[in-house]
Design an enzyme around this catalytic site. Structure first.
Site, PDB file in Angstrom:
ATOM      1  N   ARG A 154      60.583  50.068  82.917  1.00  0.00           N
ATOM      2  CA  ARG A 154      60.918  50.388  81.528  1.00  0.00           C
ATOM      3  C   ARG A 154      61.045  49.150  80.652  1.00  0.00           C
ATOM      4  O   ARG A 154      60.679  49.162  79.485  1.00  0.00           O
ATOM      5  CB  ARG A 154      62.202  51.220  81.493  1.00  0.00           C
ATOM      6  CG  ARG A 154      62.007  52.643  81.972  1.00  0.00           C
ATOM      7  CD  ARG A 154      63.293  53.409  82.110  1.00  0.00           C
ATOM      8  NE  ARG A 154      64.065  52.977  83.263  1.00  0.00           N
ATOM      9  CZ  ARG A 154      65.147  53.601  83.712  1.00  0.00           C
ATOM     10  NH1 ARG A 154      65.585  54.675  83.087  1.00  0.00           N
ATOM     11  NH2 ARG A 154      65.790  53.159  84.768  1.00  0.00           N
ATOM     12  N   ILE A 155      61.578  48.061  81.219  1.00  0.00           N
ATOM     13  CA  ILE A 155      61.705  46.833  80.441  1.00  0.00           C
ATOM     14  C   ILE A 155      60.329  46.232  80.185  1.00  0.00           C
ATOM     15  O   ILE A 155      60.009  45.812  79.066  1.00  0.00           O
ATOM     16  CB  ILE A 155      62.631  45.834  81.151  1.00  0.00           C
ATOM     17  CG1 ILE A 155      64.068  46.366  81.140  1.00  0.00           C
ATOM     18  CG2 ILE A 155      62.572  44.459  80.485  1.00  0.00           C
ATOM     19  CD1 ILE A 155      65.029  45.576  82.005  1.00  0.00           C
ATOM     20  N   ASP A 174      51.111  45.850  89.393  1.00  0.00           N
ATOM     21  CA  ASP A 174      52.243  46.647  89.848  1.00  0.00           C
ATOM     22  C   ASP A 174      51.724  47.670  90.849  1.00  0.00           C
ATOM     23  O   ASP A 174      50.924  48.544  90.489  1.00  0.00           O
ATOM     24  CB  ASP A 174      52.916  47.353  88.668  1.00  0.00           C
ATOM     25  CG  ASP A 174      54.220  48.038  89.057  1.00  0.00           C
ATOM     26  OD1 ASP A 174      54.302  48.560  90.187  1.00  0.00           O
ATOM     27  OD2 ASP A 174      55.149  48.059  88.231  1.00  0.00           O
ATOM     28  N   CYS A 205      60.080  42.659  88.078  1.00  0.00           N
ATOM     29  CA  CYS A 205      60.173  43.424  89.317  1.00  0.00           C
ATOM     30  C   CYS A 205      61.548  43.202  89.945  1.00  0.00           C
ATOM     31  O   CYS A 205      62.206  42.187  89.684  1.00  0.00           O
ATOM     32  CB  CYS A 205      59.064  43.022  90.289  1.00  0.00           C
ATOM     33  SG  CYS A 205      58.796  41.253  90.452  1.00  0.00           S
ATOM     34  N   PRO A 206      62.000  44.138  90.767  1.00  0.00           N
ATOM     35  CA  PRO A 206      63.312  43.985  91.403  1.00  0.00           C
ATOM     36  C   PRO A 206      63.260  42.933  92.503  1.00  0.00           C
ATOM     37  O   PRO A 206      62.177  42.589  93.009  1.00  0.00           O
ATOM     38  CB  PRO A 206      63.579  45.378  91.975  1.00  0.00           C
ATOM     39  CG  PRO A 206      62.217  45.930  92.228  1.00  0.00           C
ATOM     40  CD  PRO A 206      61.345  45.400  91.128  1.00  0.00           C
ATOM     41  N   SER A 233      64.392  38.676  85.407  1.00  0.00           N
ATOM     42  CA  SER A 233      64.698  39.688  86.421  1.00  0.00           C
ATOM     43  C   SER A 233      65.758  39.203  87.393  1.00  0.00           C
ATOM     44  O   SER A 233      66.940  39.446  87.201  1.00  0.00           O
ATOM     45  CB  SER A 233      63.416  40.087  87.152  1.00  0.00           C
ATOM     46  OG  SER A 233      62.510  40.702  86.253  1.00  0.00           O
ATOM     47  N   ARG A 234      65.358  38.480  88.430  1.00  0.00           N
ATOM     48  CA  ARG A 234      66.277  37.928  89.420  1.00  0.00           C
ATOM     49  C   ARG A 234      65.794  36.546  89.837  1.00  0.00           C
ATOM     50  O   ARG A 234      64.597  36.332  90.036  1.00  0.00           O
ATOM     51  CB  ARG A 234      66.389  38.837  90.652  1.00  0.00           C
ATOM     52  CG  ARG A 234      67.312  40.028  90.458  1.00  0.00           C
ATOM     53  CD  ARG A 234      68.770  39.591  90.315  1.00  0.00           C
ATOM     54  NE  ARG A 234      69.699  40.707  90.155  1.00  0.00           N
ATOM     55  CZ  ARG A 234      70.097  41.186  88.994  1.00  0.00           C
ATOM     56  NH1 ARG A 234      69.612  40.686  87.867  1.00  0.00           N
ATOM     57  NH2 ARG A 234      70.978  42.174  88.940  1.00  0.00           N
ATOM     58  N   ASP A 258      66.096  33.149  82.549  1.00  0.00           N
ATOM     59  CA  ASP A 258      67.446  33.645  82.259  1.00  0.00           C
ATOM     60  C   ASP A 258      68.248  33.817  83.538  1.00  0.00           C
ATOM     61  O   ASP A 258      69.439  34.103  83.474  1.00  0.00           O
ATOM     62  CB  ASP A 258      67.367  34.990  81.523  1.00  0.00           C
ATOM     63  CG  ASP A 258      68.740  35.474  81.068  1.00  0.00           C
ATOM     64  OD1 ASP A 258      69.436  34.701  80.362  1.00  0.00           O
ATOM     65  OD2 ASP A 258      69.124  36.600  81.432  1.00  0.00           O
ATOM     66  N   GLU A 263      74.067  31.355  90.718  1.00  0.00           N
ATOM     67  CA  GLU A 263      74.678  31.426  89.394  1.00  0.00           C
ATOM     68  C   GLU A 263      76.193  31.431  89.515  1.00  0.00           C
ATOM     69  O   GLU A 263      76.732  32.235  90.299  1.00  0.00           O
ATOM     70  CB  GLU A 263      74.204  32.687  88.660  1.00  0.00           C
ATOM     71  CG  GLU A 263      72.703  32.728  88.446  1.00  0.00           C
ATOM     72  CD  GLU A 263      72.231  34.019  87.786  1.00  0.00           C
ATOM     73  OE1 GLU A 263      73.079  34.895  87.481  1.00  0.00           O
ATOM     74  OE2 GLU A 263      71.026  34.166  87.563  1.00  0.00           O
ATOM     75  N   HIS A 282      71.928  33.988  82.025  1.00  0.00           N
ATOM     76  CA  HIS A 282      71.916  35.401  82.434  1.00  0.00           C
ATOM     77  C   HIS A 282      72.475  36.276  81.309  1.00  0.00           C
ATOM     78  O   HIS A 282      73.333  37.145  81.531  1.00  0.00           O
ATOM     79  CB  HIS A 282      72.726  35.596  83.720  1.00  0.00           C
ATOM     80  CG  HIS A 282      72.289  36.805  84.515  1.00  0.00           C
ATOM     81  ND1 HIS A 282      72.156  36.780  85.875  1.00  0.00           N
ATOM     82  CD2 HIS A 282      71.946  38.075  84.128  1.00  0.00           C
ATOM     83  CE1 HIS A 282      71.766  37.977  86.298  1.00  0.00           C
ATOM     84  NE2 HIS A 282      71.630  38.778  85.255  1.00  0.00           N
TER      85      HIS A 282
END
Length: 318
Positions: A154-155, A174, A205-206, A233-234, A258, A263, A282
């Site tokens: 969605r993002i 994807d 992506c996660p 994302s991560r 970000d 962190e 973040h």
């Protein structure tokens, strides 16, 4: 009386959660600034554990025999042992629908700042080098470039909506996306094709074991256009040592991040001080509206769960 344990570091107060949950008749225990490993013995009676980015361990689950729900006040689930929770009959929910606009706008902001070299340009001005424009070359017309999204939930879809107006070509890799559900005008390509063709790359992506260090030296070697790389994302999606080497060699022209692997990072983390990197703290998720939305959605869904109603975004359904 049902008990709810709120464990947070970043929320300034708990007024929204406490108001909703206590008005519903539940006991709320706030463990402000307490690491999950240091939670006191009283947490053992909690029916619900609410966390943001705090690490939830199997050892903590063993200390909480009454636990029925882990509510992740946010999106990512890499800090929660899903299999261990499922084995104990504990439901896990997250809230992936509270900050779509904010994260997409932050990604686009990093993309534009990196592409237009705003930070290097500002550094030249501050250093008294107003006329040193050649150091900023080349800057290409955005409409002539290719933007590649790795992952498109969605993002990512909102990033595409915003970037489409700039006229750039947009491609997506994807494995869960098919031509019949891809946005209009977006080309689906393999990951290798995306790496080879993109001037700008944004990760959406996660973080899983499969996506850990998705961007590493082997994949950087396939990037033919020395792209800008964006990550909202991560942190562990990127091997930071390999990214640093690529920034130093010019194989990646600029990074907008970000998120980082650890962190908060150490003050001497080399990416914080690199002239070809922007690192934000973040903060992509945040607006006043999204923070209130997150806290209200989490709290109301906890009430629904405890009162036997179905809740969305259960991530470990049987």
């Amino acid at each position: 009386m049902k008990k709810i344990a709120l464990v947070n570091f970043s929320t300034l107060d708990y007024s929204i959660e406490e108001t909703i949950l206590r008005n519903a008749g539940y006991q709320v225990d706030v463990y402000d600034g307490v690491a999950t490993a240091d939670l006191p013995h009283t947490v053992k009676d909690a029916d619900v554990l609410v966390v943001q980015l705090q690490l939830v361990t199997e050892a903590l689950l063993d200390r909480m025999p009454s636990l029925k729900l882990i509510a992740r006040e946010g999106i990512g689930l890499d800090s929660i042992p899903l299999q261990a929770a499922s084995a104990r009959g504990i439901t896990v929910m997250n809230v992936p629908d509270y900050c779509l606009e904010e994260v997409a706008v932050h990604a686009v902001s990093l993309l534009l700042a990196a592409h237009r070299k705003l930070f290097p340009s500002t550094a030249l001005v501050r250093g008294g080098q107003w006329t040193n424009m050649p150091e900023l070359k080349p800057i290409m017309a955005l409409s002539d470039l290719t933007l590649g999204l790795i992952g498109m939930g969605r993002i990512g879809a909102q990033v595409i909506t915003r970037m489409r107006g700039f006229g750039c070509r947009i491609i997506v890799s994807d494995p869960y996306l098919h031509p019949d559900n891809a946005p209009e005008g977006v080309e689906l390509v393999s990951l290798d094709e995306l790496l080879a063709q993109s001037d700008l790359i944004s990760l959406h992506c996660p973080y899983t074991e499969e996506t850990k260090h998705l961007i590493n030296k082997q994949r950087i070697a396939k990037m033919k256009k020395k792209p800008v790389l964006i990550n909202v994302s991560r942190g562990p999606l990127i091997h930071e040592g390999d990214l640093l080497d690529a920034l130093n060699s010019g194989d990646i022209s600029f990074a907008g991040l970000d998120v980082l692997t650890e962190e908060p990072p150490a003050n001497d983390h080399p990416l914080l001080h690199h002239p070809h990197a922007i690192v934000t703290n973040h903060i992509a998720w945040y607006s006043e509206q999204s923070e209130a939305r997150l806290r209200n959605l989490t709290s109301n869904r906890i009430v629904d769960f405890l009162e036997g109603r179905e809740i969305p975004n259960v991530v470990n359904k049987k």
